[in-house]
Write an enzyme that holds these catalytic residues in place. Sequence first.
Site, short mmCIF file in Angstrom:
data_model
loop_
_atom_site.label_atom_id
_atom_site.label_comp_id
_atom_site.label_asym_id
_atom_site.label_seq_id
_atom_site.Cartn_x
_atom_site.Cartn_y
_atom_site.Cartn_z
N LYS A 33 0.82 -1.21 0.00
CA LYS A 33 0.00 0.00 0.00
C LYS A 33 0.86 1.25 0.00
O LYS A 33 0.64 2.18 -0.77
CB LYS A 33 -0.92 0.03 1.24
CG LYS A 33 -1.95 -1.07 1.27
CD LYS A 33 -2.87 -0.93 2.46
CE LYS A 33 -2.16 -1.09 3.80
NZ LYS A 33 -1.53 -2.40 4.00
N THR A 34 1.84 1.28 0.87
CA THR A 34 2.69 2.46 0.96
C THR A 34 3.52 2.60 -0.33
O THR A 34 3.71 3.70 -0.84
CB THR A 34 3.59 2.39 2.20
OG1 THR A 34 2.75 2.24 3.35
CG2 THR A 34 4.42 3.65 2.36
N ASP A 220 -1.96 7.82 3.67
CA ASP A 220 -1.51 6.50 4.15
C ASP A 220 -2.18 6.20 5.49
O ASP A 220 -2.60 7.12 6.19
CB ASP A 220 0.02 6.49 4.30
CG ASP A 220 0.59 5.06 4.28
OD1 ASP A 220 -0.20 4.10 4.15
OD2 ASP A 220 1.83 4.92 4.36
N GLU A 221 -2.25 4.94 5.86
CA GLU A 221 -2.79 4.50 7.15
C GLU A 221 -4.18 5.11 7.39
O GLU A 221 -4.49 5.59 8.49
CB GLU A 221 -1.84 4.89 8.30
CG GLU A 221 -0.43 4.39 8.16
CD GLU A 221 -0.26 2.90 8.50
OE1 GLU A 221 -1.26 2.26 8.85
OE2 GLU A 221 0.87 2.41 8.36
N GLN A 255 -5.62 -3.26 10.80
CA GLN A 255 -4.53 -2.57 11.48
C GLN A 255 -4.99 -1.29 12.16
O GLN A 255 -4.20 -0.38 12.41
CB GLN A 255 -3.39 -2.26 10.51
CG GLN A 255 -2.72 -3.51 9.98
CD GLN A 255 -1.51 -3.18 9.13
OE1 GLN A 255 -0.50 -2.69 9.62
NE2 GLN A 255 -1.62 -3.41 7.84
P1 ATP Z 1 1.65 -2.05 5.99
O1 ATP Z 1 0.19 -2.47 5.97
O2 ATP Z 1 2.40 -2.82 7.00
O3 ATP Z 1 1.81 -0.58 6.05
P2 ATP Z 1 2.06 -1.92 3.15
O4 ATP Z 1 0.84 -2.50 2.51
O5 ATP Z 1 2.15 -0.45 3.19
O6 ATP Z 1 2.25 -2.56 4.58
P3 ATP Z 1 4.64 -1.78 1.91
O7 ATP Z 1 5.39 -1.35 3.11
O8 ATP Z 1 4.35 -0.79 0.85
O9 ATP Z 1 3.29 -2.52 2.38
O10 ATP Z 1 5.35 -3.03 1.24
C1 ATP Z 1 5.82 -4.12 1.98
C2 ATP Z 1 7.12 -4.61 1.41
O11 ATP Z 1 6.91 -5.25 0.15
C3 ATP Z 1 8.11 -3.48 1.14
O12 ATP Z 1 9.40 -3.95 1.43
C4 ATP Z 1 7.95 -3.23 -0.34
O13 ATP Z 1 9.10 -2.67 -0.89
C5 ATP Z 1 7.69 -4.64 -0.88
N1 ATP Z 1 6.88 -4.67 -2.11
C6 ATP Z 1 5.71 -4.07 -2.31
N2 ATP Z 1 5.24 -4.33 -3.55
C7 ATP Z 1 6.15 -5.13 -4.16
C8 ATP Z 1 6.25 -5.75 -5.46
N3 ATP Z 1 5.30 -5.59 -6.37
N4 ATP Z 1 7.32 -6.49 -5.69
C9 ATP Z 1 8.28 -6.67 -4.76
N5 ATP Z 1 8.25 -6.11 -3.54
C10 ATP Z 1 7.20 -5.34 -3.23
MG MG Z 2 2.29 0.91 4.78
#
Ligand code: ATP
Ligand code: MG
Length: 734
Positions: A33-34, A220-221, A255
């Site tokens: 997401k981030t 975000d969040e 979350q």
């Molecule tokens: P949270 O809910 O904990 O905030 P999030 O959904 O924001 O998580 P991110 O932090 O954006 O998730 O991504 C999690 C990890 O996965 C990061 O290390 C990011 O770089 C990696 N990632 C995200 N998308 C891909 C992708 N398409 N290919 C490879 N790695 C990825």
């Molecule tokens: Mg995130």
Amino acid sequence: MSDYLTRLNPEQRAAVETVDGPLLVLAGAGTGKTRVLTTRFAHILMTRRAWPSQVLAVTFTNKAAKEMRERVSAILGQPAEGLWLGTFHALCARMLRRHAALAGLEHNFTILDTDDQMRLLKQIMVAENIDTKRWPPQALMSAIQRWKDKGLTPDRVTTAEDVDFANGRARDLYAQYQRRLKDVNAVDFGDLLMLVVEILRTNPDVLASYHRTFRYILVDEYQDTNTVQYLWLRLLAQRPAPEPQNICCVGDDDQSIYSWRGAEIENILRFERDFPGATVVRLESNYRSTRPILGAAAGLIAQNNGRMGKTLRPGRNDADGDKVRVVSLWDSEEEARMVGDRIEQGQRRGDRLSEMAILVRAGFQTRAFEERLITLGVPYRVVGGQKFYERAEIRDAMAYLRVLNQPADDLAFERIVNTPKRGLGETTIRAMHALARQEGKPLVVAAWRMIETGAIRAKPKAALHELLEGFARWREALPREGHVVVTATLLDESGYTDMWKQDKSPEAAGRLDNLKELIRAIGEFDTLAGFLEHVALVMENDENAEAERVSLMTLHAAKGLEFDTVFLPGWEEGLFPNQRALDEGGEKSLEEERRLAYVGITRARKHCIISHAANRQMYGTWSSAVPSRFLDELPEAHVEREGGAGAHRNRMASAPSAFSGQFPLVARKPRVIEAGSWEVAERPARTAAIPVGQRVFHQKFGYGRVVAAEDNKLDVEFEKAGRKRVIDTFVEKA
Ligand code: ATP
Ligand code: MG
């Protein structure tokens, strides 16, 4: 296709490329997401849809803002300048400075801290002849905060929103408080959002100018926004037709962990109502964690009701990995030792310290780990909080102890002479300093002199006299009662404990917990002087600015972050789920505690080590701690249990005997010394559980015989693995 887009999966790419119109990304932890939000930001700039200053991006912490700025800069290949990127508070402070006059303020207004807010509110109550004993100002302060979280200025507070305070005076006092703030050209934190929302609501021209400025909004969040934050976003995003309403929010209902600060999970539902035709994107591949970590997290969160429901599958190519470890230990000290040992093992394997984190439920828990890491010489940082011995209440208490130990410690004496408030004005304190300097004597001596010569008004004189006599009494009691009891007594009799008991701010309970933890820490030393020296060394140790450090923080502060290795200690009933949270909110809080556990587990990329101690000093007494119900909820297939195996499964059985198979039984009720409001218990002695000569079994090394024992460390001659030093909880009698 642009390079940055190839690093996304098709769903993520859709979320990035659907730039026009409202968009909601609802997806589980670690699904990117981030990353989507950051890439979307870069994409908007790269495709020249907007200038950097025309995008508004909201993050939950300043750290996240910094990271996003860096990531956007990396994609752009140049530093991103002039961005509206930051937390709600930071962004609103910037807006409020621009339009201060519309809120009756000067642009250089001050932002008050909680102490100042409280003082102001008290002054108003006193002036209004309201009995502050009967009607604690703290209660009014929290009501005001709640109103502000909802964007309710005094005239918007309806009868339905009113609270029972000072015979219906709450709204009026709130109005006076707001007027006083204006008089002194100040705002509190809640005002930052509320006043900006009010300005946008009542000044169409200002709102229109922001509608022209902000072509894109990124959040975000989103699951943790409160009402006033939502109102702010909605005002800014609802641009009049034909302009598209380009707002993109990303979040995860599982979350949502800030309802205690007014966050409204319902904002996710409101979004689809307020922005009809919003595109909703779901992401289902988790790129962060291994399969067992995801499996464990999914099994746990499945216990919650009323979830929006999401699929989460491992997206990493190397998703296989170690199971989640659940380690049972004797007490918190041993737990800290286990964590320290594993950190060192990791280091030896070449793991980076910056890729390891210890995530705790309550701030006081960091102390045991900090001490262990210091002993081992492992650098660490406490994120989003202070190191234990730097916390204000600990510094105060330490100052008392320093004076007790060494009356001439002027710096310490100065810190506590009027903490808690004893009515000593600045004039008195200045006179005391002058006298001390003039006579070349410590402040304490000058203080006695002032009392004797009557160079001080009656009321402060009595208070000062009481304090000095107190120190004489405590010092005299020291050899008789011991330093632990005297510390507890001193904190009570000096009025220090009461100061925090009276304080109804949300932090006060945590501070009292920290003081309890301090008393426990003192118990680990033979003498007061020994303890003080230890702390002085601990504090000094801190000055190396190494980048490679282990991170310690609360679960709340860990949102959005990730680490290769995550330690989750203290999974015990009462501590986690947290009793205070349960008392306040019942079943709903239990679900929020579970979400917090879910956040914790999903921070780990490769290794997740959960632990619980069988004995913990809680509420002043040593008692057998019951393993957290969350441990039972972790699916067996993804978990490996170590040390005291089976203990958790007997959770429902009566607690003490549940451990008897694994841990030698100790007197469950060790001697408890009652000292004022503190109960101080002696640590339960661990009976020599595994004697030299005993044949044992170790999970990793197999069978062997104990050849030497020291503390909790055993030297074992293993039949296959040879001689090893192991921790005794890791072996079973064979
Ligand atoms: P949270 O809910 O904990 O905030 P999030 O959904 O924001 O998580 P991110 O932090 O954006 O998730 O991504 C999690 C990890 O996965 C990061 O290390 C990011 O770089 C990696 N990632 C995200 N998308 C891909 C992708 N398409 N290919 C490879 N790695 C990825
Ligand atoms: Mg995130």
